[in-house]
Design an enzyme around this catalytic site. Structure first.
Site, PDB file in Angstrom:
ATOM      1  CG  MET A 153      -4.319  -3.567   2.120  1.00 30.70           C
ATOM      2  SD  MET A 153      -3.302  -3.763   0.652  1.00 30.70           S
ATOM      3  CE  MET A 153      -2.121  -4.873   1.314  1.00 30.70           C
ATOM      4  CG  ASP A 172      -7.157 -10.044  -1.162  1.00 32.98           C
ATOM      5  OD1 ASP A 172      -7.488 -11.192  -1.531  1.00 32.98           O
ATOM      6  OD2 ASP A 172      -6.342  -9.334  -1.783  1.00 32.98           O
ATOM      7  NE  ARG A 197       5.833 -10.157  -0.736  1.00 29.88           N
ATOM      8  CZ  ARG A 197       4.827  -9.701  -1.503  1.00 29.88           C
ATOM      9  NH1 ARG A 197       3.693 -10.354  -1.561  1.00 29.88           N
ATOM     10  NH2 ARG A 197       4.974  -8.593  -2.199  1.00 29.88           N
ATOM     11  CD  GLU A 244      -3.957 -14.271  -7.255  1.00 28.22           C
ATOM     12  OE1 GLU A 244      -2.736 -14.304  -7.435  1.00 28.22           O
ATOM     13  OE2 GLU A 244      -4.525 -13.369  -6.604  1.00 28.22           O
ATOM     14  CG  ASP A 245      -4.695 -10.414  -9.314  1.00 23.65           C
ATOM     15  OD1 ASP A 245      -3.713 -10.964  -9.861  1.00 23.65           O
ATOM     16  OD2 ASP A 245      -4.565  -9.392  -8.606  1.00 23.65           O
ATOM     17  CG  HIS A 250      -0.241  -7.354   5.599  1.00 27.02           C
ATOM     18  ND1 HIS A 250       0.343  -8.322   4.832  1.00 27.02           N
ATOM     19  CD2 HIS A 250      -1.235  -6.830   4.828  1.00 27.02           C
ATOM     20  CE1 HIS A 250      -0.261  -8.401   3.666  1.00 27.02           C
ATOM     21  NE2 HIS A 250      -1.227  -7.492   3.625  1.00 27.02           N
ATOM     22  CG  ASP A 257      -5.227  -7.377   3.195  1.00 26.11           C
ATOM     23  OD1 ASP A 257      -6.058  -7.446   2.268  1.00 26.11           O
ATOM     24  OD2 ASP A 257      -4.016  -7.613   3.044  1.00 26.11           O
ATOM     25  CD1 TRP A 310       0.912 -11.238  -3.102  1.00 26.90           C
ATOM     26  CD2 TRP A 310       2.233 -10.781  -4.851  1.00 26.90           C
ATOM     27  NE1 TRP A 310       0.557 -10.010  -3.586  1.00 26.90           N
ATOM     28  CE2 TRP A 310       1.349  -9.694  -4.662  1.00 26.90           C
ATOM     29  CE3 TRP A 310       3.153 -10.718  -5.901  1.00 26.90           C
ATOM     30  CZ2 TRP A 310       1.357  -8.560  -5.459  1.00 26.90           C
ATOM     31  CZ3 TRP A 310       3.160  -9.574  -6.710  1.00 26.90           C
ATOM     32  CH2 TRP A 310       2.271  -8.516  -6.470  1.00 26.90           C
TER      33      TRP A 310
HETATM   34  C1  BGC Z   1       0.186  -9.044  -9.888  1.00 29.29           C
HETATM   35  C2  BGC Z   1      -1.190  -9.073  -9.330  1.00 29.29           C
HETATM   36  C3  BGC Z   1      -1.338  -8.006  -8.281  1.00 29.29           C
HETATM   37  C4  BGC Z   1      -0.980  -6.664  -8.883  1.00 29.29           C
HETATM   38  C5  BGC Z   1      -1.098  -5.525  -7.907  1.00 29.29           C
HETATM   39  C6  BGC Z   1       0.498  -7.659 -10.416  1.00 29.29           C
HETATM   40  O1  BGC Z   1       1.801  -7.615 -10.878  1.00 29.29           O
HETATM   41  O2  BGC Z   1       0.308  -9.991 -10.918  1.00 29.29           O
HETATM   42  O3  BGC Z   1      -1.450 -10.330  -8.772  1.00 29.29           O
HETATM   43  O4  BGC Z   1      -2.631  -7.979  -7.779  1.00 29.29           O
HETATM   44  O5  BGC Z   1       0.315  -6.705  -9.381  1.00 29.29           O
HETATM   45  O6  BGC Z   1      -0.281  -5.685  -6.803  1.00 29.29           O
END
Ligand code: BGC
Length: 365
Positions: free
Chosen positions: A306, A214, A311, A279-280, A309, A216, A276
């Protein structure tokens, strides 16, 4: 009178013989002197170039420039080869030590001091166009592409470049920075941009490792090496935003690294997480379904800051994320690098980065 003439003729002959002997002696001396001088020069030149003194076969001549004297003489004991610059460098260099001896440990990371791109450019004079760097005194252990998903965050990018370039150089990586800028104002798609970064970086160089970061997030310790490991690596393990803790054990967001092999094993990342979140977690699922585990630095070395900022517009939490995460096992083989579609709109080469503006489309309604 007759005796005198005889003596004179004899003396004259003796003198001629002596003179002849002297001339022969001088010639022989001169000949050997020149020969040894020749060899000494040849030796010194070979010492300087530090390359073998014999021509092994015809392929050598394509790698080295053979001097004119050598080309023209059929047989010669003084073959003078001058290597081209890259050959000379590659031969002389050892692998960089692991860990790098240039690391300093904990770093002060602040976002209040103003930073300018010109300032960062002049502080990093060894960068090559496109934000590329490789150590000049050793061969880097890995070739790393840094991929940053991006849109409208120029202020954050400045700090990222300001902090990361010196760190990556101290880590003695052979690296390139790729800012993957989503074109237009449609909903943001982080994971798809990461896929694009992977493909586009590989078009330029034979990278073996990919760090996805990312824009930031800044590491607070340069011992947190931005490279790949035998298992996928989660690098941002201790973020200030989460009180320097992992928010949950499966968390794989922020900054992570995957080797080419690890990335391909999971069919890359999902392309259909718009907005948002999630995906991770999908990437984590993919890794664990393929039998991989997550490697991490310890909580001290893995500290990072971080930049605070608001959203971003068009990056609201994705309401579909929970449903998608629940189905990774079924979707991962058809949604990923094998189904990636996008259009490159523009490529900008700066000393500090390669910025690729890319049209990744929009969510299907
Ligand atoms: C989200 C992730 C995010 C994590 C921390 C989770 O609920 O699905 O994408 O990185 O929270 O913020």
């Amino acid at each position: 009178m007759g005796d005198t003439t005889l003596n004179f003729t004899l003396l004259h002959r003796i003198c001629s013989v002596v003179v002849l002997l002297c001339v022969v002696h001088l010639s022989v001396t001169l000949f050997f002197y020149v020969r040894t001088l020749d060899l000494r020069i040849s030796f010194l030149q070979n010492q300087e170039t530090q390359i073998p003194t014999q021509i092994e076969n015809s392929t050598v001549s394509s790698k080295y420039n053979i001097s004119e004297t050598t080309k023209n003489s059929a047989v010669s004991t003084r073959v003078i080869l001058t290597p081209n610059a890259t050959e000379k460098a590659a031969r002389a260099l050892d692998k960089c030590p692991d860990p790098s001896p240039l690391l300093v440990g904990p770093l002060r990371v602040e976002f209040s001091d103003p930073v300018t791109l010109d300032g960062v450019r002049s502080q990093n004079p060894h960068l090559q166009s496109g934000g590329r760097y490789k150590p000049k005194d050793c061969v880097a252990l890995q070739k790393v592409a840094l991929i940053i998903p991006f849109r409208h965050r120029d202020e954050h990018l400045k700090y990222w470049l300001y902090y990361l370039h010196p760190i990556l150089q101290r880590q003695q990586l052979d690296y390139g920075v790729y800012v993957i800028n989503q074109y237009g104002e449609e909903t943001f798609n982080r994971a798809k941009l990461l896929n694009v970064g992977y493909v586009e970086a590989l078009k330029e160089y034979d990278y073996d490792c990919f760090v996805f970061s990312d824009v930031d997030l800044i590491p607070m310790d340069d011992r947190n090496t931005y490279k790949c490991y035998s298992q996928p690596r989660h690098l941002s393990v201790s973020m200030d935003k989460f009180g320097f803790n992992l928010p949950y054990l499966q968390y794989f967001g922020g900054v992570s690294s995957l080797s080419k092999e690890q990335y391909l094993k999971i069919n890359g990342f999902p392309n259909n997480y718009w907005g948002w979140g999630g995906e991770d977690d999908d990437i984590y699922n993919r890794l664990s379904f393929k039998g991989m585990s997550i490697s991490r630095p310890d909580g001290t070395i893995g500290k990072c800051r971080m930049i605070r900022h608001q959203r971003d517009k068009k990056n609201e939490p994705n309401p579909q994320r929970f449903d998608r995460i629940a189905h990774t096992r079924e979707t991962m083989n058809r949604d990923g690098i094998n189904s990636l579609e996008y259009k490159v709109v523009n490529v900008e080469k700066d000393q500090l980065y390669t910025k690729i503006i890319v049209d990744v489309g929009k969510p299907s309604r």
